[in-house]
Scaffold this active site. Sequence first.
Site, short mmCIF file in Angstrom:
data_model
loop_
_atom_site.label_atom_id
_atom_site.label_comp_id
_atom_site.label_asym_id
_atom_site.label_seq_id
_atom_site.Cartn_x
_atom_site.Cartn_y
_atom_site.Cartn_z
CB SER A 173 -1.19 -0.08 3.93
OG SER A 173 -0.13 0.54 4.57
CG HIS A 174 2.22 0.95 1.38
ND1 HIS A 174 1.84 0.08 2.39
CD2 HIS A 174 2.89 0.22 0.49
CE1 HIS A 174 2.28 -1.13 2.10
NE2 HIS A 174 2.92 -1.08 0.96
CG ASP A 217 0.77 4.51 5.39
OD1 ASP A 217 0.41 5.12 6.40
OD2 ASP A 217 0.63 3.28 5.24
CG ASP A 229 -2.99 2.45 6.86
OD1 ASP A 229 -1.95 2.82 6.30
OD2 ASP A 229 -3.05 1.42 7.56
CG ASP A 251 0.07 1.86 9.12
OD1 ASP A 251 0.36 2.44 8.06
OD2 ASP A 251 -0.27 0.65 9.19
NE ARG A 252 3.99 0.91 5.15
CZ ARG A 252 4.58 0.18 4.23
NH1 ARG A 252 5.37 0.76 3.34
NH2 ARG A 252 4.40 -1.13 4.18
CE LYS A 278 2.98 -0.21 9.25
NZ LYS A 278 3.18 -1.61 8.89
#
Length: 543
Positions: A113-114, A277, A279, A281-282, A376
């Site tokens: 992710s982030h 982010d 991947d 999703d944010r 998300k």
Amino acid sequence: MSIITVGTAPIEGQKPGTSGLRKKTRVFMGPHYLENFVAAIWEGIGGAEGRTFVLGGDGRYFNDRAAQVILRMAAAAGARKVIVGQNALLSTPAASNLIRQRGTDGGIILSASHNPGGPEEDFGVKFNMPNGGPAPEEVTDRIFAATKRISAYRILEAQDVDLSRPGVTRLGEMEVEVVDPVEAYRGLMARLFDFAAIRELIAGGFRVHFDAMHAVTGPYAKAILEDELGAPPGSVVNARPLPDFGGGHPDPNPVWAKDLIALMMGAEAPDFGAASDGDGDRNMIVGRGIYVTPSDSLAVLAANAHLAPGYAGGLKGVARSMPTSRAVDRVAEALGIPAYETPTGWKFFGNLLDAGLATLCGEESAGTGSDHVREKDGLWAVLLWLNILAVRREPVAAILAEHWRRFGRNYYTRHDYEAVDAARAGALMEGLAARLGSLPGTEVAGLRVAAADDFAYTDPVDGSRSEHQGIRVELEGGGRIVYRLSGTGTVGATLRVYLEALETDPARLGLDPAAALAPVIAAADAIAGIRAQTGRERPDVTT
Ligand code: G1P
Ligand code: ZN
């Protein structure tokens, strides 16, 4: 090509956390580490034989190697087919969409992710279910159990599959379909939003600036915002995904996306700024001269979603993670729809979305989404904002001001204490839990405690229960403090303290958030003894 069986032994600590298994990249690259976990996934989901999966990741260091290993293991496990994003790239929401659209038996997403990427940074592997959402605890528990008794895994001996071009190939008996990572996702967005209206807004001179942070949304944002919606070339910056995200944290918040914040607060600011982010999703949303907190963004989207074609019929309900500010709850009340409060982590929204109880959901950690996928979705949030702006034709700041006048304003901030000694952090939480009963009615730093509990959640759909999901301290007047330990950190413990103050006085809606929250911040320290217990004078990260 032959299938070989490799002897192995259980490796400590392969327990999936909030969002899959995350470890240092070097750990994942260690002997058998990835292989053991993938074999455990096959076992945890009841085998891969005859099944079809989606595979892709955020392009971080080791993404390409890991994808080849997983393909060979899927082939050895008898999978029928794997649909892979070109160059093994897929944003998390695009992977979720592909799983759903193609009706597969789930998918594997490679991402941390982030978190930063690179040989010395982080890597992660996550399994998503046939509904497109992260595996629930019951499945991740089975995967974890399988990691503890593994003695061998099977893998096909073969050359790398060429993932650089869309098309269908075979790996042993298994079919490998390489797809353009953007196409299906772009189609979905075009059905949800009024692209013509957004195109017209942009053609009229409305300036959009999107920072892809050298992560996976670069190609998505370029294809949709620039090619499809007509934003001038260069509107999407840092658009090329890099294995180390250009050395930065691909985390869209005011700390890590400070160039974007500086631009948006400057004299030459565009009308609308956003970032996503690692991947995809944010999301972070910034208007000219104004940062929109994720909690406020969720509330504004809930209040205005009906302006976009995909949501014109209204919302069935909204859901937010417990630490997320309660701004959206008042919108739900006004709309006469239910508002759900779930533990942290997107997986808890899945049942609500599947059962049609909620349409929109969000987390304070820059995650917003809807029932269009089961993750998300960063770019989705950006497009919903743009659709709303295309209809309302008001600046972001005006939309927020009107929202606060109507619903009140939840001033909000999160303080993170990172890499705290795990034993000390655990002791702080236990100490708090032990004192919960005595807190209500006491006055701390000039604020009175109304209620306090250790948050537990019973899923309204399947009745499953999740306990110890964070300590909630409610203050009289609508303020709140939440304490919880991160489930995604990779070093020591991360203490997160979530601080919220409600303001309904029209004269006090434009305060500096830090000033509005000062009493709550003081109360949070007084109640938990954060400084004394962690030895830290101030948080490492404030968002
Ligand atoms: C963090 C966020 C949480 C989010 C998760 C995965 O988890 O707080 O909202 O769902 O990352 O992106 P945490 O580290 O707090 O457990
Ligand atoms: Zn992410």
